[in-house]
Motif scaffolding. Structure first.
Motif, PDB file in Angstrom:
ATOM      1  N   LEU A  65       0.812  -1.221   0.000  1.00  0.00           N
ATOM      2  CA  LEU A  65       0.000   0.000   0.000  1.00  0.00           C
ATOM      3  C   LEU A  65       0.844   1.271   0.000  1.00  0.00           C
ATOM      4  O   LEU A  65       0.529   2.238  -0.689  1.00  0.00           O
ATOM      5  CB  LEU A  65      -0.928   0.016   1.216  1.00  0.00           C
ATOM      6  N   PHE A  66       1.914   1.298   0.803  1.00  0.00           N
ATOM      7  CA  PHE A  66       2.652   2.534   1.030  1.00  0.00           C
ATOM      8  C   PHE A  66       4.042   2.565   0.405  1.00  0.00           C
ATOM      9  O   PHE A  66       4.709   3.594   0.447  1.00  0.00           O
ATOM     10  CB  PHE A  66       2.761   2.816   2.535  1.00  0.00           C
ATOM     11  N   GLY A  67       4.492   1.466  -0.144  1.00  0.00           N
ATOM     12  CA  GLY A  67       5.829   1.413  -0.728  1.00  0.00           C
ATOM     13  C   GLY A  67       5.882   2.061  -2.104  1.00  0.00           C
ATOM     14  O   GLY A  67       4.900   2.084  -2.834  1.00  0.00           O
ATOM     15  N   ALA A  68       7.030   2.590  -2.422  1.00  0.00           N
ATOM     16  CA  ALA A  68       7.250   3.216  -3.738  1.00  0.00           C
ATOM     17  C   ALA A  68       7.814   2.167  -4.691  1.00  0.00           C
ATOM     18  O   ALA A  68       8.955   2.258  -5.138  1.00  0.00           O
ATOM     19  CB  ALA A  68       8.196   4.399  -3.594  1.00  0.00           C
ATOM     20  N   TRP A  69       7.005   1.169  -5.012  1.00  0.00           N
ATOM     21  CA  TRP A  69       7.466   0.043  -5.816  1.00  0.00           C
ATOM     22  C   TRP A  69       7.839   0.447  -7.237  1.00  0.00           C
ATOM     23  O   TRP A  69       8.665  -0.195  -7.869  1.00  0.00           O
ATOM     24  CB  TRP A  69       6.416  -1.065  -5.832  1.00  0.00           C
ATOM     25  N   LYS A  70       7.255   1.514  -7.749  1.00  0.00           N
ATOM     26  CA  LYS A  70       7.592   1.961  -9.098  1.00  0.00           C
ATOM     27  C   LYS A  70       9.009   2.512  -9.168  1.00  0.00           C
ATOM     28  O   LYS A  70       9.592   2.574 -10.242  1.00  0.00           O
ATOM     29  CB  LYS A  70       6.601   3.027  -9.571  1.00  0.00           C
ATOM     30  N   LEU A 101      11.548   1.131  -7.452  1.00  0.00           N
ATOM     31  CA  LEU A 101      12.398   0.086  -6.891  1.00  0.00           C
ATOM     32  C   LEU A 101      13.796   0.098  -7.485  1.00  0.00           C
ATOM     33  O   LEU A 101      14.778  -0.126  -6.777  1.00  0.00           O
ATOM     34  CB  LEU A 101      11.758  -1.291  -7.082  1.00  0.00           C
ATOM     35  N   ASN A 102      13.916   0.391  -8.789  1.00  0.00           N
ATOM     36  CA  ASN A 102      15.248   0.419  -9.409  1.00  0.00           C
ATOM     37  C   ASN A 102      16.131   1.500  -8.777  1.00  0.00           C
ATOM     38  O   ASN A 102      17.343   1.373  -8.767  1.00  0.00           O
ATOM     39  CB  ASN A 102      15.146   0.612 -10.921  1.00  0.00           C
ATOM     40  N   GLU A 103      15.533   2.535  -8.215  1.00  0.00           N
ATOM     41  CA  GLU A 103      16.277   3.584  -7.516  1.00  0.00           C
ATOM     42  C   GLU A 103      16.845   3.064  -6.188  1.00  0.00           C
ATOM     43  O   GLU A 103      17.910   3.478  -5.760  1.00  0.00           O
ATOM     44  CB  GLU A 103      15.319   4.754  -7.261  1.00  0.00           C
ATOM     45  N   THR A 161      20.881   0.111  -2.975  1.00  0.00           N
ATOM     46  CA  THR A 161      20.889   0.178  -1.512  1.00  0.00           C
ATOM     47  C   THR A 161      20.416  -1.129  -0.904  1.00  0.00           C
ATOM     48  O   THR A 161      20.949  -1.567   0.127  1.00  0.00           O
ATOM     49  CB  THR A 161      20.028   1.364  -1.029  1.00  0.00           C
ATOM     50  N   LEU A 162      19.449  -1.790  -1.524  1.00  0.00           N
ATOM     51  CA  LEU A 162      19.028  -3.107  -1.056  1.00  0.00           C
ATOM     52  C   LEU A 162      20.163  -4.120  -1.164  1.00  0.00           C
ATOM     53  O   LEU A 162      20.389  -4.910  -0.248  1.00  0.00           O
ATOM     54  CB  LEU A 162      17.809  -3.594  -1.837  1.00  0.00           C
ATOM     55  N   LEU A 163      20.894  -4.077  -2.274  1.00  0.00           N
ATOM     56  CA  LEU A 163      22.051  -4.971  -2.420  1.00  0.00           C
ATOM     57  C   LEU A 163      23.113  -4.671  -1.374  1.00  0.00           C
ATOM     58  O   LEU A 163      23.722  -5.583  -0.808  1.00  0.00           O
ATOM     59  CB  LEU A 163      22.643  -4.849  -3.824  1.00  0.00           C
ATOM     60  N   PHE A 164      23.335  -3.397  -1.099  1.00  0.00           N
ATOM     61  CA  PHE A 164      24.281  -2.979  -0.061  1.00  0.00           C
ATOM     62  C   PHE A 164      23.863  -3.557   1.295  1.00  0.00           C
ATOM     63  O   PHE A 164      24.699  -4.078   2.048  1.00  0.00           O
ATOM     64  CB  PHE A 164      24.340  -1.453  -0.021  1.00  0.00           C
ATOM     65  N   ILE A 168      11.569  -9.415   4.238  1.00  0.00           N
ATOM     66  CA  ILE A 168      11.256  -8.274   5.090  1.00  0.00           C
ATOM     67  C   ILE A 168      12.025  -7.026   4.677  1.00  0.00           C
ATOM     68  O   ILE A 168      11.430  -5.950   4.544  1.00  0.00           O
ATOM     69  CB  ILE A 168      11.528  -8.607   6.575  1.00  0.00           C
ATOM     70  N   TYR A 169      13.332  -7.136   4.481  1.00  0.00           N
ATOM     71  CA  TYR A 169      14.120  -5.941   4.146  1.00  0.00           C
ATOM     72  C   TYR A 169      13.604  -5.206   2.909  1.00  0.00           C
ATOM     73  O   TYR A 169      13.396  -3.995   2.969  1.00  0.00           O
ATOM     74  CB  TYR A 169      15.594  -6.281   3.977  1.00  0.00           C
ATOM     75  N   PRO A 170      13.376  -5.881   1.791  1.00  0.00           N
ATOM     76  CA  PRO A 170      12.864  -5.133   0.632  1.00  0.00           C
ATOM     77  C   PRO A 170      11.502  -4.495   0.912  1.00  0.00           C
ATOM     78  O   PRO A 170      11.246  -3.366   0.499  1.00  0.00           O
ATOM     79  CB  PRO A 170      12.747  -6.183  -0.471  1.00  0.00           C
ATOM     80  N   SER A 171      10.642  -5.207   1.627  1.00  0.00           N
ATOM     81  CA  SER A 171       9.315  -4.665   1.926  1.00  0.00           C
ATOM     82  C   SER A 171       9.389  -3.421   2.795  1.00  0.00           C
ATOM     83  O   SER A 171       8.657  -2.463   2.584  1.00  0.00           O
ATOM     84  CB  SER A 171       8.465  -5.731   2.623  1.00  0.00           C
ATOM     85  N   VAL A 172      10.262  -3.449   3.769  1.00  0.00           N
ATOM     86  CA  VAL A 172      10.394  -2.309   4.682  1.00  0.00           C
ATOM     87  C   VAL A 172      11.122  -1.156   4.006  1.00  0.00           C
ATOM     88  O   VAL A 172      10.695  -0.001   4.092  1.00  0.00           O
ATOM     89  CB  VAL A 172      11.126  -2.746   5.971  1.00  0.00           C
ATOM     90  N   PHE A 173      12.209  -1.442   3.332  1.00  0.00           N
ATOM     91  CA  PHE A 173      13.033  -0.360   2.799  1.00  0.00           C
ATOM     92  C   PHE A 173      12.407   0.333   1.597  1.00  0.00           C
ATOM     93  O   PHE A 173      12.733   1.480   1.322  1.00  0.00           O
ATOM     94  CB  PHE A 173      14.440  -0.859   2.480  1.00  0.00           C
ATOM     95  N   VAL A 174      11.479  -0.322   0.908  1.00  0.00           N
ATOM     96  CA  VAL A 174      10.797   0.352  -0.192  1.00  0.00           C
ATOM     97  C   VAL A 174       9.832   1.413   0.367  1.00  0.00           C
ATOM     98  O   VAL A 174       9.560   2.413  -0.290  1.00  0.00           O
ATOM     99  CB  VAL A 174      10.102  -0.657  -1.128  1.00  0.00           C
ATOM    100  N   VAL A 175       9.372   1.231   1.587  1.00  0.00           N
ATOM    101  CA  VAL A 175       8.564   2.259   2.255  1.00  0.00           C
ATOM    102  C   VAL A 175       9.489   3.294   2.888  1.00  0.00           C
ATOM    103  O   VAL A 175       9.307   4.505   2.714  1.00  0.00           O
ATOM    104  CB  VAL A 175       7.632   1.639   3.320  1.00  0.00           C
TER     105      VAL A 175
END
Length: 145
Positions: free
Chosen positions: A13-18, A20-22, A26-29, A73-80
């Motif tokens: 609902l609140f994540g900026a999934w569009k 995600l490439n941005e 940072t997710l890989l880091f 969890i990390y991708p879900s949280v960090f995209v928000v």
């Protein structure tokens, strides 16, 4: 399991999934940092995840639980967290503290449920400081990967 479903729904609902490439570098880091911690301190973990209730069936060991957290969890949280990162310095500081308090609350719940065990003098206060440092580092990495 219910908490994880709520987290994923919240993220959808609140994540900026569009964008995600941005956040992808940072997710890989974050994954690399988590992997380094897991491999370098395998025999000297500061915290250890323990399965409780039905987790024994799906996530029977610390390693599998930590991997599931990193992948789901990390991708879900960090995209928000990164997708809604504020523009002004005071709001940024508040945003970091807000998310550190969320992580602290989750860990406090896990601590009382005995699904996380601390070792080598690690405390909830250290976890809060670690969360502040990690969330700040992720914000800086997003800004300057």
């Amino acid at each position: 399991m219910l908490c994880k479903n709520r987290l994923l729904s919240f993220s959808l609902l609140f994540g900026a999934w569009k964008r995600l490439n941005e956040f992808y570098p940072t997710l890989l880091f974050c994954f690399i940092g988590d992997l380094l911690y897991a491999s370098l301190l395998h025999d000297f973990r500061f915290w250890e995840f323990r399965p409780v209730w039905m987790d024994h069936l799906i996530l029977p060991t610390h390693t599998i639980m930590a991997t599931a957290i990193a992948i789901l969890i990390y991708p879900s949280v960090f995209v928000v967290y990164l997708g809604r990162f504020p523009k002004t310095i005071f709001r940024r500081l508040g945003w970091i503290v807000f998310w550190a308090l969320i992580f602290e609350g989750i860990e406090l719940n896990a601590y009382f449920n005995e699904s996380i065990i601390h070792h080598y003098g690690w405390t909830l206060a250290y976890s809060f400081l670690f969360n502040i440092m990690t969330l700040s580092l992720l914000a800086v990495h997003k800004w300057k990967p």
